[in-house]
Design a protein around this motif. Structure first.
Motif, short mmCIF file in Angstrom:
data_model
loop_
_atom_site.label_atom_id
_atom_site.label_comp_id
_atom_site.label_asym_id
_atom_site.label_seq_id
_atom_site.Cartn_x
_atom_site.Cartn_y
_atom_site.Cartn_z
N VAL A 31 0.87 -1.16 0.00
CA VAL A 31 0.00 0.00 0.00
C VAL A 31 0.90 1.21 0.00
O VAL A 31 1.90 1.24 0.71
N GLU A 32 0.59 2.17 -0.82
CA GLU A 32 1.42 3.38 -0.84
C GLU A 32 0.61 4.56 -0.35
O GLU A 32 -0.56 4.70 -0.69
N ILE A 33 1.25 5.40 0.45
CA ILE A 33 0.58 6.61 0.89
C ILE A 33 1.43 7.82 0.52
O ILE A 33 2.65 7.70 0.34
N LYS A 34 0.78 8.98 0.40
CA LYS A 34 1.47 10.17 -0.08
C LYS A 34 1.81 11.15 1.04
O LYS A 34 2.77 11.91 0.94
N SER A 35 1.01 11.15 2.11
CA SER A 35 1.16 12.23 3.08
C SER A 35 1.94 11.81 4.33
O SER A 35 2.06 12.58 5.26
N GLY A 36 2.47 10.59 4.33
CA GLY A 36 3.21 10.16 5.51
C GLY A 36 4.07 8.97 5.20
O GLY A 36 4.32 8.65 4.04
N THR A 37 4.54 8.30 6.26
CA THR A 37 5.39 7.13 6.11
C THR A 37 4.67 5.93 6.70
O THR A 37 4.35 5.91 7.88
N LEU A 38 4.42 4.95 5.83
CA LEU A 38 3.77 3.72 6.27
C LEU A 38 4.85 2.73 6.65
O LEU A 38 5.77 2.49 5.86
N LEU A 39 4.79 2.16 7.86
CA LEU A 39 5.80 1.18 8.24
C LEU A 39 5.62 -0.09 7.41
O LEU A 39 4.48 -0.53 7.20
N SER A 40 6.72 -0.69 6.95
CA SER A 40 6.59 -1.90 6.13
C SER A 40 6.03 -3.03 7.00
O SER A 40 5.28 -3.88 6.53
N VAL A 173 -2.18 4.32 14.92
CA VAL A 173 -2.09 3.01 15.58
C VAL A 173 -3.30 2.19 15.14
O VAL A 173 -4.43 2.68 15.13
N ASP A 174 -3.06 0.93 14.76
CA ASP A 174 -4.15 0.09 14.24
C ASP A 174 -4.93 -0.56 15.40
O ASP A 174 -4.56 -0.44 16.57
N PRO A 175 -6.03 -1.24 15.07
CA PRO A 175 -6.88 -1.79 16.14
C PRO A 175 -6.21 -2.88 16.99
O PRO A 175 -6.77 -3.29 18.00
N LYS A 176 -5.04 -3.36 16.56
CA LYS A 176 -4.31 -4.34 17.39
C LYS A 176 -3.31 -3.65 18.32
O LYS A 176 -2.60 -4.32 19.06
N GLY A 177 -3.24 -2.32 18.24
CA GLY A 177 -2.27 -1.61 19.07
C GLY A 177 -0.88 -1.61 18.46
O GLY A 177 0.11 -1.67 19.17
N ARG A 178 -0.82 -1.54 17.14
CA ARG A 178 0.47 -1.52 16.44
C ARG A 178 0.65 -0.17 15.74
O ARG A 178 -0.27 0.32 15.06
N ILE A 179 1.85 0.41 15.87
CA ILE A 179 2.15 1.64 15.14
C ILE A 179 2.16 1.30 13.65
O ILE A 179 2.86 0.38 13.22
N THR A 180 1.37 2.02 12.89
CA THR A 180 1.20 1.70 11.47
C THR A 180 1.82 2.75 10.56
O THR A 180 2.41 2.43 9.54
#
Lengths: 205, 141
Positions: A31-40, A173-180
Motif C-alpha cells: 500500500v502506498e501513501i502520499k502524506s506520511g510514512t507507512l511502516l513496512s 495506531v491500528d486496532p491491534k495496538g500496532r504503530i502503522t
C-alpha cells in the motif's frame, strides 16, 4: 560470431525480464501513501500505563479495537497544537461522514502543568470525543520512546512560561495496538484523508 | 561637505523618522482557545506600503499579560518555537504571521475570549506612535 552475440544478448535479456516479472509477481501486496510514512511492518506496542483526562488509566487495551491517531503536544502550546487539533477535528468530521471512525489521543509531554482536568478542558473544546493522556516520569519517557516521540523542556523568560519542543508527527495506531504510520507536517486534509482510507481498507479484519 | 556628513550622521543615528507610517495590518485574527488556556496565538499580515524599512517590536494589549513574537520551526521532525526580538519589514514587503510559522504569542488572557469577540493589539515600530489593530477571535480554520 555476430549471430552468437545476438543469441547471448537475447538470453540475457530474457533472464532479466523473467527476474523482473518474478520480483513483480512475488512481491507482497503493498500500500502506498502520499502524506506520511507507512511502516513496512506495523510495530506492536508493549503495554504502558498512562492516565486519561477523566482520571482513568489509559493503557494498551485502550488503543485496541479501533484506529487511533496520537498527537504529542502540551496545552500551553499556542500555535502548532491548536492548529493540529483543529485540523484533526475537521479530519474526523470528514472521515466520519464517510463512515470511517478513528479516535484522537492528545499525548501531553508536559505533565507538570497538564493535569487531567486541564487536558479535558483543552481537548474537549475541539471535540468532546478527543482524549488527553499523559504520565509522570519515568513512564512518560518510556511511552514516548516506544512511540518515537521526542520532547524537551525549553526555558522561557519566567519559570512559568517555559515551552516544550516536541515531535510534530501524527502517529497512526491500528486496532491491534500496532504503530502503522507516521504523518509529518504540513498536513493536507485531502491527502491524509485519502491515505487513512487506503490504510484502513487494506487492513480490514 | 562637512555639513552634509553631519546631517547624514544625524539622519542615520537618530530614529526620529522611524515609526509605523506605511504599515497596514490585514487578516488579523486570534484562534479561539479552550476556557482556561494560558497561551493563545495571533495571526495577521503586516504590509509595509511605505518607502522605508520598518521594524516591529514590543507588542501590547490590555487583554494579555505579555505578547512575544515567536516562530514555529520543525527541525528533524521536532516542532520548536523560536523567540524573535524584532521583525523587519522591507519597503513594499510584508510580514506574515500564520499558523505553523511566525505568530504572536499571547500570554495569559485576562478575559474569556470567545469566537466572535474582537480585541486590540498595539505594535511598537521604533517611534513614539503605535500601530493599533483589531483582531477577530475565530475558531477556524
Amino acid at each position: 560470431m555476430s549471430s552468437r552475440l545476438i543469441t547471448v544478448a537475447v538470453a540475457v535479456g530474457a533472464a532479466v525480464l523473467g527476474l523482473a516479472a518474478a520480483s513483480f509477481l512475488l512481491r507482497p501486496a503493498s500500500v502506498e501513501i502520499k502524506s506520511g510514512t507507512l511502516l513496512s511492518q506495523p510495530r506492536q506496542l508493549p503495554d504502558f500505563s498512562l492516565v486519561a483526562d477523566n482520571g482513568q488509566p489509559f493503557n494498551l487495551a485502550s488503543l485496541q479495537g479501533h484506529w487511533t491517531i496520537l498527537f504529542p503536544g502540551f496545552t500551553a502550546c499556542p500555535d502548532v497544537c491548536p492548529t493540529t487539533l483543529a485540523f484533526l477535528k475537521n479530519l474526523t468530521g470528514k472521515l466520519g461522514s464517510e463512515g470511517h471512525k478513528f479516535n484522537v489521543v492528545f499525548v501531553s509531554v508536559d505533565p507538570d502543568r497538564d493535569t487531567p482536568e486541564r487536558m479535558a478542558s483543552y481537548v474537549h473544546f475541539f471535540n468532546p470525543g478527543f482524549v488527553g493522556v499523559t504520565a509522570k516520569e519515568p513512564e512518560l519517557g518510556r511511552f514516548t520512546q516506544m512511540m518515537g516521540i521526542a520532547y524537551a523542556k525549553v526555558a522561557g523568560k519566567t519559570p512559568e512560561t517555559y515551552t516544550m519542543d516536541h515531535t510534530a508527527a501524527l502517529i497512526l495506531v491500528d486496532p491491534k495496538g500496532r504503530i502503522t504510520a507516521y504523518f509529518t507536517p504540513p498536513h493536507h486534509m485531502d491527502a491524509m484523508n485519502a491515505d487513512l482510507v487506503t490504510i484502513m481498507n487494506s487492513q480490514q479484519p | 561637505m562637512k555639513t552634509f556628513l553631519c546631517a547624514a550622521l544625524l539622519f542615520s543615528a537618530l530614529p526620529v523618522w522611524a515609526g509605523c507610517e506605511g504599515l497596514q495590518v490585514e487578516n488579523a485574527w486570534v484562534r479561539a482557545a479552550p476556557p482556561g488556556a494560558t497561551m493563545m496565538a495571533g495571526y495577521a499580515t503586516v504590509k509595509n506600503a511605505g518607502s522605508k524599512l520598518r521594524t516591529l517590536r514590543d507588542i501590547s494589549s490590555k487583554d494579555f499579560n505579555a505578547i512575544e513574537i515567536h516562530k514555529t520551526v520543525v527541525e528533524n521532525g521536532v516542532s520548536k518555537m523560536i523567540y524573535l526580538e524584532t521583525v523587519e519589514i522591507a519597503a513594499g514587503g510584508d510580514a506574515r504571521f500564520e499558523p505553523g510559522g511566525m505568530h504572536l504569542m499571547l500570554f495569559n488572557p485576562k478575559r474569556l475570549l470567545k469566537a466572535g469577540d474582537t480585541l486590540q493589539l498595539a505594535f511598537a515600530c521604533g517611534g513614539k506612535k503605535r500601530l493599533k489593530a483589531d483582531f477577530a477571535v475565530k475558531d477556524a480554520p
